[in-house]
Design a protein around this motif. Structure first.
Motif, PDB file in Angstrom:
ATOM      1  N   ALA A   1    -117.671 -13.529  10.081  1.00  0.00           N
ATOM      2  CA  ALA A   1    -116.642 -12.711   9.454  1.00  0.00           C
ATOM      3  C   ALA A   1    -117.268 -11.739   8.473  1.00  0.00           C
ATOM      4  O   ALA A   1    -118.366 -11.970   7.954  1.00  0.00           O
ATOM      5  N   ASP A   2    -116.563 -10.624   8.242  1.00  0.00           N
ATOM      6  CA  ASP A   2    -116.974  -9.621   7.263  1.00  0.00           C
ATOM      7  C   ASP A   2    -115.865  -9.465   6.231  1.00  0.00           C
ATOM      8  O   ASP A   2    -114.684  -9.435   6.586  1.00  0.00           O
ATOM      9  N   VAL A   3    -116.238  -9.331   4.968  1.00  0.00           N
ATOM     10  CA  VAL A   3    -115.274  -9.167   3.890  1.00  0.00           C
ATOM     11  C   VAL A   3    -115.730  -8.021   2.997  1.00  0.00           C
ATOM     12  O   VAL A   3    -116.876  -7.998   2.530  1.00  0.00           O
ATOM     13  N   HIS A   4    -114.833  -7.072   2.765  1.00  0.00           N
ATOM     14  CA  HIS A   4    -115.059  -5.996   1.793  1.00  0.00           C
ATOM     15  C   HIS A   4    -114.136  -6.250   0.609  1.00  0.00           C
ATOM     16  O   HIS A   4    -112.931  -6.450   0.786  1.00  0.00           O
ATOM     17  N   SER A   5    -114.680  -6.253  -0.595  1.00  0.00           N
ATOM     18  CA  SER A   5    -113.847  -6.446  -1.778  1.00  0.00           C
ATOM     19  C   SER A   5    -114.371  -5.559  -2.897  1.00  0.00           C
ATOM     20  O   SER A   5    -115.582  -5.435  -3.102  1.00  0.00           O
ATOM     21  N   GLY A   6    -113.462  -4.930  -3.589  1.00  0.00           N
ATOM     22  CA  GLY A   6    -113.885  -4.077  -4.687  1.00  0.00           C
ATOM     23  C   GLY A   6    -112.751  -3.254  -5.245  1.00  0.00           C
ATOM     24  O   GLY A   6    -111.640  -3.215  -4.704  1.00  0.00           O
ATOM     25  N   LEU A   7    -113.054  -2.613  -6.356  1.00  0.00           N
ATOM     26  CA  LEU A   7    -112.066  -1.809  -7.071  1.00  0.00           C
ATOM     27  C   LEU A   7    -112.773  -0.642  -7.741  1.00  0.00           C
ATOM     28  O   LEU A   7    -113.877  -0.798  -8.280  1.00  0.00           O
ATOM     29  N   ALA A   8    -112.141   0.524  -7.701  1.00  0.00           N
ATOM     30  CA  ALA A   8    -112.644   1.704  -8.402  1.00  0.00           C
ATOM     31  C   ALA A   8    -111.481   2.365  -9.130  1.00  0.00           C
ATOM     32  O   ALA A   8    -110.388   2.487  -8.580  1.00  0.00           O
ATOM     33  N   ARG A   9    -111.714   2.761 -10.386  1.00  0.00           N
ATOM     34  CA  ARG A   9    -110.713   3.515 -11.153  1.00  0.00           C
ATOM     35  C   ARG A   9    -111.424   4.615 -11.925  1.00  0.00           C
ATOM     36  O   ARG A   9    -112.535   4.419 -12.434  1.00  0.00           O
ATOM     37  N   ALA A  10    -110.781   5.783 -12.001  1.00  0.00           N
ATOM     38  CA  ALA A  10    -111.411   6.928 -12.658  1.00  0.00           C
ATOM     39  C   ALA A  10    -110.365   7.790 -13.331  1.00  0.00           C
ATOM     40  O   ALA A  10    -109.255   7.976 -12.819  1.00  0.00           O
ATOM     41  N   ASP A  11    -110.729   8.331 -14.485  1.00  0.00           N
ATOM     42  CA  ASP A  11    -109.922   9.320 -15.202  1.00  0.00           C
ATOM     43  C   ASP A  11    -110.899  10.315 -15.807  1.00  0.00           C
ATOM     44  O   ASP A  11    -111.647   9.993 -16.741  1.00  0.00           O
ATOM     45  N   VAL A  12    -110.927  11.529 -15.271  1.00  0.00           N
ATOM     46  CA  VAL A  12    -111.889  12.551 -15.675  1.00  0.00           C
ATOM     47  C   VAL A  12    -111.140  13.750 -16.223  1.00  0.00           C
ATOM     48  O   VAL A  12    -110.301  14.340 -15.530  1.00  0.00           O
ATOM     49  N   GLN A  13    -111.417  14.122 -17.477  1.00  0.00           N
ATOM     50  CA  GLN A  13    -110.797  15.282 -18.102  1.00  0.00           C
ATOM     51  C   GLN A  13    -111.621  16.513 -17.749  1.00  0.00           C
ATOM     52  O   GLN A  13    -112.696  16.757 -18.309  1.00  0.00           O
ATOM     53  N   LEU A  14    -111.136  17.296 -16.780  1.00  0.00           N
ATOM     54  CA  LEU A  14    -111.897  18.458 -16.307  1.00  0.00           C
ATOM     55  C   LEU A  14    -111.855  19.597 -17.316  1.00  0.00           C
ATOM     56  O   LEU A  14    -112.877  20.230 -17.592  1.00  0.00           O
ATOM     57  N   THR A  15    -110.680  19.896 -17.834  1.00  0.00           N
ATOM     58  CA  THR A  15    -110.501  20.893 -18.887  1.00  0.00           C
ATOM     59  C   THR A  15    -109.562  20.307 -19.926  1.00  0.00           C
ATOM     60  O   THR A  15    -109.101  19.173 -19.804  1.00  0.00           O
ATOM     61  N   ARG A  16    -109.249  21.105 -20.955  1.00  0.00           N
ATOM     62  CA  ARG A  16    -108.336  20.596 -21.975  1.00  0.00           C
ATOM     63  C   ARG A  16    -106.955  20.292 -21.400  1.00  0.00           C
ATOM     64  O   ARG A  16    -106.250  19.402 -21.888  1.00  0.00           O
ATOM     65  N   ALA A  17    -106.552  20.994 -20.331  1.00  0.00           N
ATOM     66  CA  ALA A  17    -105.214  20.826 -19.787  1.00  0.00           C
ATOM     67  C   ALA A  17    -105.180  20.083 -18.452  1.00  0.00           C
ATOM     68  O   ALA A  17    -104.127  19.596 -18.047  1.00  0.00           O
ATOM     69  N   ILE A  18    -106.292  19.994 -17.747  1.00  0.00           N
ATOM     70  CA  ILE A  18    -106.310  19.438 -16.399  1.00  0.00           C
ATOM     71  C   ILE A  18    -107.221  18.221 -16.333  1.00  0.00           C
ATOM     72  O   ILE A  18    -108.372  18.274 -16.788  1.00  0.00           O
ATOM     73  N   SER A  19    -106.718  17.149 -15.761  1.00  0.00           N
ATOM     74  CA  SER A  19    -107.515  15.944 -15.559  1.00  0.00           C
ATOM     75  C   SER A  19    -107.391  15.515 -14.106  1.00  0.00           C
ATOM     76  O   SER A  19    -106.474  15.922 -13.380  1.00  0.00           O
ATOM     77  N   LEU A  20    -108.324  14.673 -13.683  1.00  0.00           N
ATOM     78  CA  LEU A  20    -108.339  14.134 -12.322  1.00  0.00           C
ATOM     79  C   LEU A  20    -108.333  12.619 -12.416  1.00  0.00           C
ATOM     80  O   LEU A  20    -109.186  12.023 -13.073  1.00  0.00           O
ATOM     81  N   GLU A  21    -107.360  12.002 -11.751  1.00  0.00           N
ATOM     82  CA  GLU A  21    -107.239  10.541 -11.772  1.00  0.00           C
ATOM     83  C   GLU A  21    -107.304  10.010 -10.355  1.00  0.00           C
ATOM     84  O   GLU A  21    -106.817  10.655  -9.415  1.00  0.00           O
ATOM     85  N   GLY A  22    -107.930   8.846 -10.174  1.00  0.00           N
ATOM     86  CA  GLY A  22    -108.012   8.264  -8.845  1.00  0.00           C
ATOM     87  C   GLY A  22    -108.340   6.791  -8.899  1.00  0.00           C
ATOM     88  O   GLY A  22    -108.675   6.233  -9.951  1.00  0.00           O
ATOM     89  N   GLY A  23    -108.243   6.156  -7.755  1.00  0.00           N
ATOM     90  CA  GLY A  23    -108.566   4.742  -7.651  1.00  0.00           C
ATOM     91  C   GLY A  23    -108.654   4.324  -6.199  1.00  0.00           C
ATOM     92  O   GLY A  23    -108.136   4.999  -5.303  1.00  0.00           O
ATOM     93  N   ALA A  24    -109.317   3.209  -5.950  1.00  0.00           N
ATOM     94  CA  ALA A  24    -109.462   2.677  -4.593  1.00  0.00           C
ATOM     95  C   ALA A  24    -109.580   1.163  -4.674  1.00  0.00           C
ATOM     96  O   ALA A  24    -110.077   0.614  -5.663  1.00  0.00           O
ATOM     97  N   LEU A  25    -109.129   0.498  -3.612  1.00  0.00           N
ATOM     98  CA  LEU A  25    -109.090  -0.961  -3.576  1.00  0.00           C
ATOM     99  C   LEU A  25    -109.485  -1.456  -2.201  1.00  0.00           C
ATOM    100  O   LEU A  25    -109.111  -0.868  -1.183  1.00  0.00           O
ATOM    101  N   ALA A  26    -110.247  -2.544  -2.166  1.00  0.00           N
ATOM    102  CA  ALA A  26    -110.519  -3.276  -0.933  1.00  0.00           C
ATOM    103  C   ALA A  26    -110.398  -4.756  -1.260  1.00  0.00           C
ATOM    104  O   ALA A  26    -111.010  -5.239  -2.217  1.00  0.00           O
ATOM    105  N   THR A  27    -109.600  -5.474  -0.473  1.00  0.00           N
ATOM    106  CA  THR A  27    -109.397  -6.887  -0.758  1.00  0.00           C
ATOM    107  C   THR A  27    -108.860  -7.586   0.482  1.00  0.00           C
ATOM    108  O   THR A  27    -108.540  -6.948   1.480  1.00  0.00           O
ATOM    109  N   ARG A  28    -108.773  -8.918   0.420  1.00  0.00           N
ATOM    110  CA  ARG A  28    -108.145  -9.717   1.469  1.00  0.00           C
ATOM    111  C   ARG A  28    -106.983 -10.492   0.860  1.00  0.00           C
ATOM    112  O   ARG A  28    -107.059 -10.944  -0.289  1.00  0.00           O
TER     113      ARG A  28
END
Length: 537
Positions: free
Chosen positions: A89-116
């Motif tokens: 069997a193969d198992v992928h597990s993990g988590l990613a979260r990000a919040d990046v302030q690109l400019t004073r007014a604009i930010s980029l937010e994201g996330g990813a998940l792998a689990t069973r």
């Protein structure tokens, strides 16, 4: 089609954006590792023993600065069974979260998940390990946010792209040989915006005009979800600590799908993955369609910067709704977060929404060796803006029951996390109820009732010295299925680990005890143990 690249790819993309700024005072940490271990699984109920070799490769990474908050924890595990009658069997597990302030007014937010987790609406409670009715899940979201001002008016807008993929469960069909609702994949687009003024700037009350659009397309039966709303909210201070809030607006939600293709005997046709085959000539049938006025009112109590309580009552989805939230910074390194929710949603939207609620600094699961990381509550691993501890959030309300059908989810959950010197503790618990909506098509009778679950989870971690430590995890859940003829079930488990590093090399010993029980059946008890050695680069 599998998406094992989804989480590391999404996380490393944001890391690549953030990492070049060492000169701007950013702290970048990247720690890849490999590990080999020998495991033993004992079925204490049937006196059966299984041994397997576990190969692991992973990476922990983080970027921290005033404008960048990114964390990624991912691992791939390969289970090689020693018995001929048991597959690998193969198992992928993990988590990613990000919040990046690109400019004073604009930010980029994201996330990813792998689990069973449990494989579907009728699957039994999952209690560690792999196989049976468990399934692999991938999910990700991301998009830009605009936050600026036009005089006294705050202008906010956000776009979110979401994607969720569920692989076919190891157990394809129920005992009757009928296809169950095995989720495929979905893609969602969400656009929101608001214009707001604070009390005392333009009027004595604060006003917020907001609106939003959401569209989700799901692979099975060409299902779609369309939602839109427009509302006006007001906030009137009663004192320095208390305010009255209320809002009124309009909302429209429409969910539809096509019929499954039927064979000569009138039964739905299934593909090789056990999912329904769509009839391309079928008309669109509505599963949910509501259009009308929505309103709510309540209070906000904010006696200090570390405590805020909000409670609302209103009308939405054709009935009364009750919602609320509590955020309490109980100490310099401790926090509590509680929410009461009521929403019509889908599995994909609820999962990406839960992922978005997770903190950008989280406890990475320690030395958990059994492949079930991030399938329940995720606890905060640091402090947020202003030094406030971020307790975390629970993904359990979404992962407890995977279904393609749209549903109304109502429940409450709470997370508490505390750090004291070399010790970290976390507790999460909640209750959720789902009522499903489907058009009159073959198989729809499976959903003519609610399902519900109660869950609890806790963890502890203590560093014994600079090179060694111990961890412990415990969880329990009770599940009542909405499927006709299904039985109530509950599961639980406890596991602990000791780890010690030798420079870049390290070793660990882990052990766990798990149980599962369903009505009218004997309880199952399973013990696991793992001795592993690894190297960090």
């Amino acid at each position: 089609m599998s998406r094992p690249w989804l989480l590391p790819g999404a996380g490393l993309l944001v890391l690549a954006m953030a990492a070049p700024a060492q000169a701007q005072g950013r702290r970048v940490e990247v720690s890849p590792y490999i590990e080999v271990g020998q495991a033993l699984v004992a079925d204490l109920t049937n006196d059966d023993v299984l041994t397997y070799t576990q190969l692991t490769a992973g990476v922990n990474a983080a970027v921290r600065s005033r404008r960048v908050q990114v964390q990624l924890s991912y691992q791939y595990q390969r289970y090689i069974a020693w018995e001929d009658d048991v597959g690998d069997a193969d198992v992928h597990s993990g988590l990613a979260r990000a919040d990046v302030q690109l400019t004073r007014a604009i930010s980029l937010e994201g996330g990813a998940l792998a689990t069973r987790t449990r494989g579907g609406i009728g699957a039994p409670a999952y209690a560690g390990g792999f196989g049976g009715s468990s399934t692999q899940i991938y999910s990700a979201f991301g998009g830009p946010t605009l936050s600026t001002h036009a005089g006294p008016v705050a202008v906010n807008a956000a776009y979110r792209l979401g994607y969720t993929k569920v692989e076919t469960p190891d157990l394809l069909r129920d005992n009757a040989g009928n296809g169950l609702d095995y989720y495929g994949d979905s893609t969602s687009h969400q656009l929101t915006g608001s214009l707001a003024t604070r009390p005392g700037t333009v009027l004595p009350v604060g006003l917020t005009l907001s609106g939003g659009l959401v569209r989700e397309d799901t692979s099975q039966l060409d299902q779609f979800y369309e939602g839109k709303f427009l509302r006006l909210d007001a906030l009137m201070p009663v004192s320095r600590e208390l305010a009255v809030v209320g809002g009124i607006g309009w909302e429209k939600i429409k969910v539809g799908q096509r019929d499954p293709l039927l064979d000569a005997d009138g039964f739905p046709v299934l593909d090789g993955s056990g999912r329904y085959v769509t009839d391309p000539d079928s008309p669109i049938r509505l599963a949910y369609d509501i259009d009308g006025v929505i309103w709510d009112a309540g209070v906000v109590w904010h006696p200090s910067p570390r405590f805020q309580l909000e409670a609302r009552i209103g009308q939405r989805y054709g009935s009364m709704i009750y919602t609320g939230s509590l955020t309490w910074q109980t100490g310099p390194d401790a926090g509590l977060q509680l929410r009461v929710y009521d929403t019509v949603t889908t599995f994909g939207q609820q999962l990406t929404g839960g992922l978005a609620s997770l903190p950008t600094s989280f406890y990475n699961g320690g030395t958990d060796p059994f492949g079930n990381r991030y399938s329940g509550c995720v606890f905060g691993g640091g402090t947020g803006e202003g030094g406030a501890t971020q307790p975390g959030a629970c993904l359990t309300p979404a992962l407890q029951s995977i279904s393609t059908a749209v549903y109304r989810a109502r429940g409450v959950d709470a997370v508490y996390a505390v750090s004291r010197g070399n010790t970290r503790l976390g507790v999460g618990a909640g209750y959720t109820n789902r009522h499903y909506f489907l058009p009159e098509v073959p198989g729809a009778e499976l959903y003519r009732s609610n399902d519900e679950s109660v869950y609890a989870q806790a963890f502890a971690q203590r560093a014994l010295d600079s090179r060694s430590g111990v961890t412990a995890d415990v969880y329990a859940n009770y599940y009542t299925s909405g499927l006709q003829g299904s039985l109530d079930s509950w599961g639980g488990g406890v596991q602990g680990a000791y780890y010690r590093s030798f420079g870049r090399a390290y070793g660990s010993f882990s052990a766990g005890l798990y149980t599962y029980d369903a009505e009218q059946s004997e309880s199952a008890w399973i013990a696991q143990a793992l001795l592993a050695f690894g190297y960090r680069f």
